[in-house]
Design a protein around this motif. Structure first.
Motif, mmCIF file in Angstrom:
data_model
loop_
_atom_site.group_PDB
_atom_site.id
_atom_site.type_symbol
_atom_site.label_atom_id
_atom_site.label_comp_id
_atom_site.label_asym_id
_atom_site.label_seq_id
_atom_site.Cartn_x
_atom_site.Cartn_y
_atom_site.Cartn_z
ATOM 1 N N LEU A 129 0.848 -1.150 0.071
ATOM 2 C CA LEU A 129 0.010 -0.022 -0.011
ATOM 3 C C LEU A 129 0.911 1.400 0.009
ATOM 4 C CD1 LEU A 129 -2.707 -1.021 2.484
ATOM 5 C CD2 LEU A 129 -2.939 -0.504 0.089
ATOM 6 N N GLY A 136 1.151 7.521 -6.165
ATOM 7 C CA GLY A 136 -0.063 8.357 -6.349
ATOM 8 C C GLY A 136 -1.132 7.204 -6.880
ATOM 9 N N MET A 137 -1.169 5.869 -6.560
ATOM 10 C CA MET A 137 -2.404 5.277 -6.900
ATOM 11 C C MET A 137 -3.456 5.025 -5.788
ATOM 12 S SD MET A 137 -0.684 2.445 -9.426
ATOM 13 C CE MET A 137 -2.306 1.620 -9.786
ATOM 14 N N ILE A 138 -2.673 5.006 -4.451
ATOM 15 C CA ILE A 138 -3.386 4.556 -3.477
ATOM 16 C C ILE A 138 -3.445 5.688 -2.458
ATOM 17 C CG2 ILE A 138 -3.593 3.173 -1.261
ATOM 18 C CD1 ILE A 138 -4.068 1.576 -3.667
ATOM 19 N N ARG A 139 -4.934 6.167 -1.944
ATOM 20 C CA ARG A 139 -4.989 7.156 -1.136
ATOM 21 C C ARG A 139 -4.169 7.027 0.152
ATOM 22 N NH1 ARG A 139 -8.857 10.367 -3.083
ATOM 23 N NH2 ARG A 139 -10.317 9.372 -4.475
ATOM 24 N N PRO A 140 -3.506 7.917 0.813
ATOM 25 C CA PRO A 140 -2.755 7.970 1.937
ATOM 26 C C PRO A 140 -3.904 7.629 3.193
ATOM 27 C CG PRO A 140 -2.807 10.187 1.335
ATOM 28 C CD PRO A 140 -3.474 9.175 0.244
ATOM 29 N N SER A 141 -3.322 7.144 4.238
ATOM 30 C CA SER A 141 -4.191 6.784 5.484
ATOM 31 C C SER A 141 -3.609 7.616 6.630
ATOM 32 C CB SER A 141 -4.282 5.313 5.787
ATOM 33 O OG SER A 141 -4.787 5.085 7.019
ATOM 34 N N ARG A 142 -4.248 7.721 7.628
ATOM 35 C CA ARG A 142 -3.900 8.524 8.612
ATOM 36 C C ARG A 142 -2.970 7.352 9.735
ATOM 37 N NH1 ARG A 142 -8.156 10.127 7.179
ATOM 38 N NH2 ARG A 142 -8.763 12.224 6.901
ATOM 39 N N ARG A 147 -4.497 0.255 8.914
ATOM 40 C CA ARG A 147 -5.240 0.075 7.421
ATOM 41 C C ARG A 147 -5.014 -1.280 6.833
ATOM 42 N NH1 ARG A 147 -5.306 4.117 2.412
ATOM 43 N NH2 ARG A 147 -3.054 3.532 2.207
ATOM 44 N N LEU A 191 -14.207 -3.420 -5.944
ATOM 45 C CA LEU A 191 -13.859 -2.491 -6.820
ATOM 46 C C LEU A 191 -14.555 -1.294 -6.623
ATOM 47 C CD1 LEU A 191 -12.819 -4.181 -10.264
ATOM 48 C CD2 LEU A 191 -11.369 -3.066 -8.452
ATOM 49 N N PHE A 194 -13.771 0.249 -3.124
ATOM 50 C CA PHE A 194 -12.299 0.787 -3.386
ATOM 51 C C PHE A 194 -12.181 1.963 -4.050
ATOM 52 C CE2 PHE A 194 -10.380 -3.698 -2.240
ATOM 53 C CZ PHE A 194 -10.951 -3.475 -0.912
ATOM 54 N N THR A 195 -13.377 2.152 -5.099
ATOM 55 C CA THR A 195 -13.051 3.302 -5.941
ATOM 56 C C THR A 195 -13.779 4.711 -5.422
ATOM 57 O OG1 THR A 195 -12.852 1.807 -7.650
ATOM 58 C CG2 THR A 195 -13.392 4.087 -8.233
ATOM 59 N N ASP A 196 -15.051 4.283 -4.967
ATOM 60 C CA ASP A 196 -15.844 5.456 -4.430
ATOM 61 C C ASP A 196 -16.214 5.445 -3.054
ATOM 62 O OD1 ASP A 196 -16.386 6.337 -7.275
ATOM 63 O OD2 ASP A 196 -17.930 4.952 -7.723
ATOM 64 N N GLY A 197 -15.790 4.491 -2.441
ATOM 65 C CA GLY A 197 -16.195 4.543 -1.072
ATOM 66 C C GLY A 197 -17.745 4.038 -0.663
ATOM 67 N N PRO B 189 -9.451 3.095 10.054
ATOM 68 C CA PRO B 189 -9.495 2.525 8.720
ATOM 69 C C PRO B 189 -10.931 2.170 8.270
ATOM 70 C CG PRO B 189 -8.369 1.046 10.268
ATOM 71 C CD PRO B 189 -8.642 2.232 11.108
ATOM 72 N N GLU B 192 -12.339 5.656 7.075
ATOM 73 C CA GLU B 192 -11.298 6.137 5.703
ATOM 74 C C GLU B 192 -11.924 5.574 4.543
ATOM 75 O OE1 GLU B 192 -7.136 7.714 7.512
ATOM 76 O OE2 GLU B 192 -7.218 5.690 6.489
ATOM 77 N N LEU B 193 -11.724 4.303 4.592
ATOM 78 C CA LEU B 193 -12.243 3.591 3.369
ATOM 79 C C LEU B 193 -13.667 3.849 2.925
ATOM 80 C CD1 LEU B 193 -11.289 1.322 1.201
ATOM 81 C CD2 LEU B 193 -12.287 -0.293 2.719
ATOM 82 N N PHE B 194 -14.530 3.827 3.798
ATOM 83 C CA PHE B 194 -15.993 4.106 3.547
ATOM 84 C C PHE B 194 -16.299 5.380 2.873
ATOM 85 C CE2 PHE B 194 -17.520 0.749 6.708
ATOM 86 C CZ PHE B 194 -17.148 -0.258 5.551
ATOM 87 N N LEU B 198 -10.235 3.784 -1.776
ATOM 88 C CA LEU B 198 -8.707 3.160 -1.400
ATOM 89 C C LEU B 198 -7.952 3.709 -3.031
ATOM 90 C CD1 LEU B 198 -7.102 1.401 0.436
ATOM 91 C CD2 LEU B 198 -7.307 -0.386 -1.187
#
Lengths: 221, 221
Positions: A129, A136-142, A147, A191, A194-197, B189, B192-194, B198
Motif C-alpha cells: 500500500l 499516487g495510486m492509493i490514497r494515504p491513510s492516517r 489500515r 472495486l 475501493f473506488t468510490d467508498g 481505517p 477512511e475507506l468508507f 482506496l
DNA sequence: GCTGTCATTGAACACTCGTTTAGGCTTTGA
DNA sequence: TCAAAGCCTAAACGAGTGTTCAATGACAGC
C-alpha cells in the motif's frame, strides 16, 4: 527421548518427509482433529512410526508449521505474492495449494503459524500500500499500519468464513474452485468500494476525528 | 424412540431448558468438541439424562440451533440491530452474549445455523444499505445484494479471524472486551475507506466493467 | 394402595484417540 | 562375522468420547 531427532532442529529426511507432507495434506483437508492413524495411512506407514519420528502429534504439527512457515518466508514467495490474498495466490499453484489449505486451517485453529502468517500478510500489505501511495495510486491513510492490518483481516477472514460455510473443500481442486467462485462474486463490490467508498458525505469520519483527535497508535497489539 | 420428545418440535421444559442453556454456553465457550459430560455437569445432571432428553448430541445441538435461530428471527432483534455487526450488538447485552458466542461457533463450524445467520445478516444489511441509498447517505451499487453479502462476509469473517487468533475468549466478558478492542483498532481505517475509498483513480473499476459488461447476477449462490 | 409413567442416575459398552512397548528386520561399521 | 543402531510394525494401554441399559425414586391416576 525415544526418537532419533524428535523435536531437534534438523529437518526430517526420507520417510519422515513423506509423513510430514502427508500430514500437511491431511491436516489441510480435515483440520487438526484428523487422527495420527489417518496421516500414517496416507504416508503408507504406521501411527507408531509417526510418533517415533516426531515425538508426538504436537511435534508433527510443529514440524508442519515450521516447514510451511519456512516456505512462506522463502524467496519462492515474492512480497507481492505474499500480500493480502496470499492464500488464493498460493492455491493457484498446484504444488503449493496444500500449503495454502494448511495455513488456512492453522489460522482457523489459532495456532502460532496462523498468527505469524497473518502478521506477515499484513506487513507485506502495508509495504504494498505504501508503494501505491508513493506512486499516487492509493490514497494515504492516517494510520497505514492499522489500515493494512484491517484489510488483511477483512480479506483473510471473509475467505475463512466462506470456506467454513460453503467449503466442502476437501480436495485441492475444490478449494481452488471455491476461491475462484468467491473471487467472482466479490470483485465488483470490492472495486466499487475501493473506488468510490460507501458514504456520500464525510460527516461520519469527521465526527470520529473530532471525537478521537489522535488516531490509535500504529502497530499496537 | 427412547426419549419423551427427542427431536419433536415441542420446545423443552424444566430440566431440559437448563440443559439446553448450559449447552449453548458451553458450546459457545469451548466449541462443539466439548463433551456431553461437561454440558451435563454445567447443568447439574448426568450425561445419560442429556441424551434421554435430546436423543443424541446432534439432537442437543439441533435444539440449541433452533433456539438461537428463533431468537434471531424474533422481534427482540430489530432489523437494525440484526445487520452487519449483529454479533457485536448481541454481545453487548449481558443476557444475549452467549447467543452471540454460540452463533459465532456455529458459523465457524459451518453448521446450518451459521449459514442461516449470515444470510440473515446479509439480507438485513441489504435493506439497511438500500434505506441509506434512498436517503442519500449511501452510494448506490450496481449489485446491491452482492455488496451487502460481501460487506457482511468481510465484517463477520474478520471477527471470526480475530477471535481465532486473539481470542482466549472463554468468558463472556473477555469476548465482549475483545470485540471492543477490535472495534477500536478498526474504526479509523473503516471510516477512511468508507468515506474516501482506496484507489485514487477509477481505472481498475472501469477496466473491470469494460471486461465484464454484465455484473454477475445478484442473489446467486 | 397399587400401578404405570416419567425423570434421573450410575455403570457399562463400544469406539477412537495419542502414546507406549516389545520385537523383527535391515543396514552399518568394526 | 558379529554386534550395535535405526527403521518399522503390531499389539496393547489408558483416557477420552457418545451412547445404552438396568435400576431407583417420585409422582400421577385409578
Amino acid at each position: 527421548m525415544r526418537s532419533t531427532r524428535a523435536s531437534e532442529s534438523e529437518p526430517p529426511v526420507g520417510t519422515a518427509v513423506r509423513i510430514r507432507d502427508a500430514a500437511i495434506r491431511r491436516f489441510g483437508r480435515d483440520g487438526f482433529s484428523a487422527g495420527l492413524r489417518a496421516v500414517a495411512a496416507d504416508a503408507g506407514v504406521t501411527a507408531g512410526l509417526v510418533v517415533h519420528h516426531f515425538g508426538s502429534k504436537d511435534g508433527l504439527r510443529a514440524a508442519c508449521d515450521g516447514y510451511v512457515l519456512e516456505f512462506i518466508h522463502s524467496e519462492k514467495m515474492k512480497a507481492t505474492t505474499r500480500s493480502v490474498n496470499a492464500i488464493a495466490q498460493l492455491a493457484e499453484v498446484e504444488q503449493y495449494a496444500p500449503y495454502a489449505m494448511y495455513a488456512l486451517r492453522s489460522i482457523q485453529a489459532g495456532g502460532e503459524l496462523g498468527k505469524v502468517f497473518v502478521d506477515r500478510m499484513a506487513k507485506d500489505a502495508e509495504d504494498y500500500l505504501e508503494a501505491g501511495v508513493q506512486s499516487g495510486m492509493i490514497r494515504p491513510s492516517r494510520d497505514p499500519a492499522a489500515r493494512a492490518r484491517w484489510l488483511t483481516y477483512q480479506h483473510t477472514g471473509s475467505m475463512l468464513l466462506w470456506m467454513s460455510l460453503h467449503g466442502r473443500a476437501v480436495e485441492v481442486d475444490d478449494f481452488r474452485a471455491e476461491l475462484r467462485r468467491m473471487s467472482d462474486e466479490v470483485t465488483l463490490p470490492a472495486l466499487e468500494l475501493f473506488t468510490d467508498g460507501l458514504f456520500v458525505d464525510r460527516t461520519m469520519l469527521d465526527d470520529y476525528l473530532m471525537y478521537v483527535p489522535d488516531p490509535p497508535a500504529a502497530g499496537q497489539q
